[in-house]
Structure formats: structure tokens, C-alpha cells
Design an enzyme around this catalytic site. Sequence first.
Site, PDB file in Angstrom:
ATOM      1  CD  GLU A  90      -2.759  -1.530   2.324  1.00  0.00           C
ATOM      2  OE1 GLU A  90      -4.595  -1.718   1.424  1.00  0.00           O
ATOM      3  OE2 GLU A  90      -2.463  -0.864   3.817  1.00  0.00           O
ATOM      4  CB  CYS A 111       7.345  -4.832   8.948  1.00  0.00           C
ATOM      5  SG  CYS A 111       8.676  -3.301   9.895  1.00  0.00           S
ATOM      6  CD  GLU A 159      13.245   0.205   9.931  1.00  0.00           C
ATOM      7  OE1 GLU A 159      12.701   0.828  10.263  1.00  0.00           O
ATOM      8  OE2 GLU A 159      15.297   0.993   9.286  1.00  0.00           O
ATOM      9  CB  SER A 190      10.158   7.166   8.712  1.00  0.00           C
ATOM     10  OG  SER A 190       9.554   6.854  10.212  1.00  0.00           O
ATOM     11  CB  SER A 213      10.196   5.195  15.134  1.00  0.00           C
ATOM     12  OG  SER A 213       9.352   5.466  13.371  1.00  0.00           O
ATOM     13  CG  LEU A 214      12.159   7.591  21.518  1.00  0.00           C
ATOM     14  CD1 LEU A 214      13.435   7.060  20.815  1.00  0.00           C
ATOM     15  CD2 LEU A 214      12.678   8.926  21.924  1.00  0.00           C
ATOM     16  CG  HIS A 215       7.455   4.820  18.828  1.00  0.00           C
ATOM     17  ND1 HIS A 215       6.105   5.392  18.616  1.00  0.00           N
ATOM     18  CD2 HIS A 215       7.831   3.798  17.993  1.00  0.00           C
ATOM     19  CE1 HIS A 215       6.193   5.703  16.934  1.00  0.00           C
ATOM     20  NE2 HIS A 215       6.889   4.243  16.575  1.00  0.00           N
ATOM     21  CB  CYS A 351       0.965   6.622  11.164  1.00  0.00           C
ATOM     22  SG  CYS A 351       2.037   8.128  10.140  1.00  0.00           S
TER      23      CYS A 351
HETATM   24  N1  SAH Z   1       9.552   1.314  10.072  1.00  0.00           N
HETATM   25  C1  SAH Z   1       9.549   2.617   9.692  1.00  0.00           C
HETATM   26  C2  SAH Z   1       8.849   3.367   9.121  1.00  0.00           C
HETATM   27  C3  SAH Z   1       7.124   2.662   8.694  1.00  0.00           C
HETATM   28  S1  SAH Z   1       6.014   3.349  10.230  1.00  0.00           S
HETATM   29  C4  SAH Z   1       9.128   3.178  10.970  1.00  0.00           C
HETATM   30  O1  SAH Z   1       8.419   2.629  11.913  1.00  0.00           O
HETATM   31  O2  SAH Z   1       9.526   4.982  11.692  1.00  0.00           O
HETATM   32  C5  SAH Z   1       5.879   4.537   9.832  1.00  0.00           C
HETATM   33  C6  SAH Z   1       5.181   5.409  11.086  1.00  0.00           C
HETATM   34  O3  SAH Z   1       4.166   5.018  11.628  1.00  0.00           O
HETATM   35  C7  SAH Z   1       6.577   5.317  12.351  1.00  0.00           C
HETATM   36  O4  SAH Z   1       6.332   6.286  13.160  1.00  0.00           O
HETATM   37  C8  SAH Z   1       5.254   4.239  12.909  1.00  0.00           C
HETATM   38  O5  SAH Z   1       5.756   4.092  14.436  1.00  0.00           O
HETATM   39  C9  SAH Z   1       4.034   4.724  13.074  1.00  0.00           C
HETATM   40  N2  SAH Z   1       3.225   4.046  13.773  1.00  0.00           N
HETATM   41  C10 SAH Z   1       3.033   3.035  12.947  1.00  0.00           C
HETATM   42  N3  SAH Z   1       1.527   2.507  13.620  1.00  0.00           N
HETATM   43  C11 SAH Z   1       1.341   3.205  14.560  1.00  0.00           C
HETATM   44  C12 SAH Z   1      -0.379   3.566  15.242  1.00  0.00           C
HETATM   45  N4  SAH Z   1      -0.810   2.411  15.443  1.00  0.00           N
HETATM   46  N5  SAH Z   1      -0.027   4.264  15.213  1.00  0.00           N
HETATM   47  C13 SAH Z   1       0.161   5.301  14.588  1.00  0.00           C
HETATM   48  N6  SAH Z   1       1.203   5.403  13.337  1.00  0.00           N
HETATM   49  C14 SAH Z   1       1.857   4.309  13.841  1.00  0.00           C
HETATM   50 FE1  SF4 Z   2       7.888  -2.327  10.717  1.00  0.00          FE
HETATM   51 FE2  SF4 Z   2       7.782   0.610  11.359  1.00  0.00          FE
HETATM   52 FE3  SF4 Z   2       5.408  -1.340  11.870  1.00  0.00          FE
HETATM   53 FE4  SF4 Z   2       7.313  -0.888  13.130  1.00  0.00          FE
HETATM   54  S1  SF4 Z   2       6.219   0.932  12.965  1.00  0.00           S
HETATM   55  S2  SF4 Z   2       6.406  -3.347  13.193  1.00  0.00           S
HETATM   56  S3  SF4 Z   2       9.653  -0.621  12.318  1.00  0.00           S
HETATM   57  S4  SF4 Z   2       6.757  -0.574   9.867  1.00  0.00           S
END
Ligand code: SAH
Ligand code: SF4
Length: 357
Positions: A90, A111, A159, A190, A213-215, A351
Site C-alpha cells: 500500500e 515488516c 523498515e 523514517s 520512531s522513538l515511542h 500511520c
Molecule cells: N518502519 C519505519 C517506517 C514505517 S512506520 C518506522 O517504524 O519508522 C511509519 C510510522 O508509523 C512510524 O513512526 C511508526 O511508528 C508509526 N506507526 C506505526 N503504527 C502506528 C499506529 N498504530 N498509530 C500511529 N502511528 C503508527
Molecule cells: Fe515495521 Fe515501522 Fe511498523 Fe514497526 S512501525 S512494525 S518498524 S513498519
Amino acid sequence: MNNLFTYGIDEYPALMDSLGQPTFRAGQLARWLWQRDAAGYDAMTDLPKELRARLASAAPLTRAHVATRQVARDGTRKYLLAFADGVSVECVGIPGRDGRLTVCVSTQAGCALGCVFCATGQGGLTRDLLPGEIAEQAVVVGRDFQRRVSHVVTMGQGEPFLNYDATLLGLRIINATDGLGVGARHITLSTAGIIAGIERLANEPEQFTLAVSLHSAIQTQRDELMPGLRGQSLERLHTALAQYYEHTHRRPSLEYTLIARQSDTDAQLDALADFARSLGAHVNLILLNKMPANTNPIGDDAPQRPVGTPQRSTYIPLSENHANEICARLRTAGVEATLRASRGADIDAACGQLAAR
Ligand code: SAH
Ligand code: SF4
């Protein structure tokens, strides 16, 4: 015989050379592919007919097929693209003010990292995408909006730093003058925080933008949210980002998804503020998006659920008001922070909602 999408744009001259052709043919090929959106070699009418036939056998070209297209109330569009081997991903087009068009591309089908709140992560990895398959997503979205693509972010499936080479080649097609011509600073990588990738990116010539992506800036919590990165220390990540800044003079930004009663505690926010402030990093707060109903739930019945993984219901989004308060609190603590507007949630295009199907 290699699928044409295997090649980076800088490799087209060698391809032409191997067919006994002058270098300017490489530019023609690139413009037909990435600017003029030729359906196949036969449409490239200023290439000699014999060359087109030889290209078709030396480097077969199959453009991606748009399997489904959905339009959200806010104008965001989501596409399911199928490639030559039937694998699909997608991608999302997000129109903005002043003619902006941001494309969110996938770098892998699925991923392997399995972040607990992300739909893509629940299905595992199908395969890496090829450079041309990454650029193709921007072509498809630009064609559909009939607008120039102004910005690209790798926030779709996958990723990027676990498919580093193809991602860089794909982004270079998007950046190239003979490609889509999107400025490097308008292209954002990202990453979940793969340190080797951050180190490599620091040495690339392009001024791509880096988002991590720190979280959570607390190790135990981050390990729980991002099981694929368990064992990777936040300290090393911090060092890698500090070195990245030292080397490039470009500040990375940090993505921080807000999860109720987890990422909003005093301890979490203090840790985040320390981590970001010491790097001079901008924090993008993201409201947690719900996982689409068709993704494997993280629940007691999910056989692949690792022992100790919390249930899906553990993850509850914050209200927008609360998120704004957190944003203000971070600013008071000396951190540049913004709350990112979520787009396209009604078609599961936001996202983390892109599913591997
Ligand atoms: N793998 C990479 C890029 C793809 S994910 C990464 O993790 O950065 C893109 C972004 O979407 C990342 O910042 C990820 O943490 C965020 N994301 C994933 N699941 C999400 C959700 N359920 N709600 C909001 N953001 C989310
Ligand atoms: Fe993969 Fe990014 Fe989703 Fe984590 S947030 S599972 S690294 S796509």
C-alpha cells in the site's frame, strides 16, 4: 536478465552500454519511465524499435498495477499496488496546501520488526521492494492526482534500513533530475532506529531528512513496544543520532506515538524531553491509530504472539486535548514539539494502518 526495477537510475548508462548504446539513451529511458509514465517499452517512441525489443528481453518492465484505490473524506488517497510477481503493497497520497503532494511509500512488503501497535508489523515480512518498485509508488500517486509529487516519506510498510540499498536507490530515482525531481530535503527516511542505517545515511551525499520512531525513551517500555529491536540500547541510539548531527548538521526528528497510560506518564515524558533536548531534535507526536479489523489481532488466540506480549486492548489512543497538553509541556521543557495531524484514518490510510495482505 534482470527486471528493470532492479536498477538504480545511475545504472541505466551501464545497461545501455551493455546493449551497445550511447549514454544519452539512459536519460531518455529514465524520463520515459519516471516523468512520462510510459506504460512499457513500446510506448518509448524515440528509442529505436530494435533497442526496445532488446530491452524487453534484457530488462523486462512491468509497471505496477493499481489493484484498489480508496479516497478518504480529507482527500487522502490510498492505493494497493501489485507488482510483477503478484506481491502487493500500500502507498498513500496526501494533498496539502499550495499544491503540495506528499507520497507515503512502502520500502518492504510487510515488516519483520513486529511493533505491537502497527498493523504492518503483525503480518511479518513478505519481501524487500526493488528500487524501481519504491519509485513507482510516487509515479502512481502523482499520475492519479495529476500533480507533481513535492514530498516523499518512507512511512508506509516496512523498515527502510532493513532494505537499505534498494531504498537509497529508489529515493535517488525520486530525487534525480531525470527521475521525479523531488528535492532531497523533501524526502524523509523514517526508521524504527536501525543504528547501522543511521550511520550509513550520515555518509550519503544527499541531504535526505531523517526521522526516528522513538515511542519511548525508557528501555523496558521501548523493548515492549518494539520487540524486533529488543536488545538495541537507547544509549547507542542516542550516540548514533548525536554523531549523525555532528556529521551532517541536520537535526533528526523523533516520532512519538501517544498511548494512554503508557507514553503520557511523568517518567516517560521526562525521559523523552531529556533524549530530545540533548539532541536538539524535533518531536512529532502522533495519535495512536487503530489497527484495521482485518489484521491479525494481538490477542490470546494469536498463535505467533510471543510470551509476555500485551494484548491489543492495552493500547488506547490519547484524546487530542491531552495530546496538545503534552505538546505544550514538552515545549515548556525546551523541546520543539508538534502534534501531527493524522490523515486518511477513515480508509485505514494513516500511520501504522497499512496491512500486508
Ligand atoms: N518502519 C519505519 C517506517 C514505517 S512506520 C518506522 O517504524 O519508522 C511509519 C510510522 O508509523 C512510524 O513512526 C511508526 O511508528 C508509526 N506507526 C506505526 N503504527 C502506528 C499506529 N498504530 N498509530 C500511529 N502511528 C503508527
Ligand atoms: Fe515495521 Fe515501522 Fe511498523 Fe514497526 S512501525 S512494525 S518498524 S513498519
